[in-house]
Design an enzyme around this catalytic site. Sequence first.
Site, PDB file in Angstrom:
ATOM      1  N   GLY A  48       5.033  14.173  -2.960  1.00 45.05           N
ATOM      2  CA  GLY A  48       5.927  14.732  -4.195  1.00 45.05           C
ATOM      3  C   GLY A  48       5.003  14.249  -5.325  1.00 45.05           C
ATOM      4  N   GLN A  53       2.917  11.982 -13.901  1.00 40.68           N
ATOM      5  CA  GLN A  53       2.067  11.096 -13.203  1.00 40.68           C
ATOM      6  C   GLN A  53       0.523  11.845 -13.433  1.00 40.68           C
ATOM      7  OE1 GLN A  53       4.416  11.616  -9.378  1.00 40.68           O
ATOM      8  NE2 GLN A  53       3.169   9.565  -9.065  1.00 40.68           N
ATOM      9  N   CYS A 110       4.012   5.044  -4.079  1.00 42.20           N
ATOM     10  CA  CYS A 110       3.682   6.049  -5.265  1.00 42.20           C
ATOM     11  C   CYS A 110       2.494   6.238  -5.465  1.00 42.20           C
ATOM     12  CB  CYS A 110       4.617   5.397  -6.328  1.00 42.20           C
ATOM     13  SG  CYS A 110       4.652   6.619  -7.820  1.00 42.20           S
ATOM     14  N   LEU A 111       1.910   7.709  -5.644  1.00 40.36           N
ATOM     15  CA  LEU A 111       0.559   7.763  -6.179  1.00 40.36           C
ATOM     16  C   LEU A 111       0.160   7.252  -7.694  1.00 40.36           C
ATOM     17  CD1 LEU A 111       0.492  11.505  -5.381  1.00 40.36           C
ATOM     18  CD2 LEU A 111      -0.563   9.565  -3.986  1.00 40.36           C
ATOM     19  N   HIS A 152      13.061   9.930  -5.769  1.00 41.79           N
ATOM     20  CA  HIS A 152      11.885   9.267  -6.348  1.00 41.79           C
ATOM     21  C   HIS A 152      11.122  10.060  -7.495  1.00 41.79           C
ATOM     22  CE1 HIS A 152       8.162   6.927  -5.557  1.00 41.79           C
ATOM     23  NE2 HIS A 152       7.439   7.999  -6.188  1.00 41.79           N
ATOM     24  N   GLU A 153      11.005  11.497  -7.067  1.00 43.14           N
ATOM     25  CA  GLU A 153      10.328  12.319  -8.225  1.00 43.14           C
ATOM     26  C   GLU A 153      11.378  12.432  -9.497  1.00 43.14           C
ATOM     27  OE1 GLU A 153       7.277  12.853  -7.922  1.00 43.14           O
ATOM     28  OE2 GLU A 153       7.293  12.099  -5.670  1.00 43.14           O
ATOM     29  N   HIS A 156      10.995   9.823 -11.730  1.00 45.55           N
ATOM     30  CA  HIS A 156       9.652   9.801 -12.667  1.00 45.55           C
ATOM     31  C   HIS A 156      10.039  10.505 -13.864  1.00 45.55           C
ATOM     32  CE1 HIS A 156       6.226   8.087 -10.546  1.00 45.55           C
ATOM     33  NE2 HIS A 156       6.673   8.795  -9.437  1.00 45.55           N
TER      34      HIS A 156
HETATM   35 ZN    ZN Z   1       5.920   8.236  -7.523  1.00 42.68          ZN
END
Ligand code: ZN
Length: 196
Positions: A48, A53, A110-111, A152-153, A156
Site C-alpha cells: 500500500g 508518502q 511502513c515504506l 494503515h493507508e 496516512h
Molecule cells: Zn505506511
Amino acid sequence: MRLKLVQVGEAVLRNSARELTRDEILSRDIQQLIDFMHETLRDAPGVGLAAPQVGEGIQLAIIEDLPEYSRNLTPEQLTERQRKPVPFQVIINPTISPIGEPEIEFFEGCLSLTGFMAIVPRYRHVRVDCLDEHGQPKTIEASGWYARILQHEIDHLHGKLYIDRMYSRTFMSLDNFTRLWKDATPAEVRSKLLHE
Ligand code: ZN
C-alpha cells in the site's frame, strides 16, 4: 517514473490530507500520479502507498497485494494473518468504519519508516466508503490483512503513522524481526517483549 518515498520526520506525513474533487481525480496530473505511485509501490515492493508518502497532501492511496508477496508464508501463517491477494485498487476521499469489536495484533512496517517493524493492533473488519480512480463511489468491506492495509493507508491520509498505534515495546529493526521473530506468533512476542 519512480517517486521519492518521504521518510518520517517530514511534515507532509503528519498533516491531514485534503480531499480531491471529481474534476481533479479525472485530471491528467492525478491519473499520472496514480500510475507513478503504482510503479513506485511495485518497485519498493509494498502492499500500500498513500499520496503523503510521495509528498502529496491529498486523500489518495493505492493498495495491491500480489500473490508472490505471500510466497514465503506457510498455509498456517496465511490463515493466521487472514491474508489473501488483493488486486490493484485506488482509494480516494475515504471514510472508514470498523465493524464489530475484536482487534487483531500483527507486525507491520511502513515504506516511510524504512527498516523497522512493530506489532500494531487493528480491527479485523472494516467498511470503507470512497471514490475510485474514475471518481465513482465504491464501498469496500474487508477483513483480515486487507482490512489492516486499509487502516494503515487511511491513517496516512490523516497524518497518522503505525508508530502512533503500535505496542512500543515490540518496535524493532527489520533485521531483528527477520532474525528473531519472523515465525513467532503474536502471543510469543507478547510474552517475551510486552511484559513490564
Ligand atoms: Zn505506511
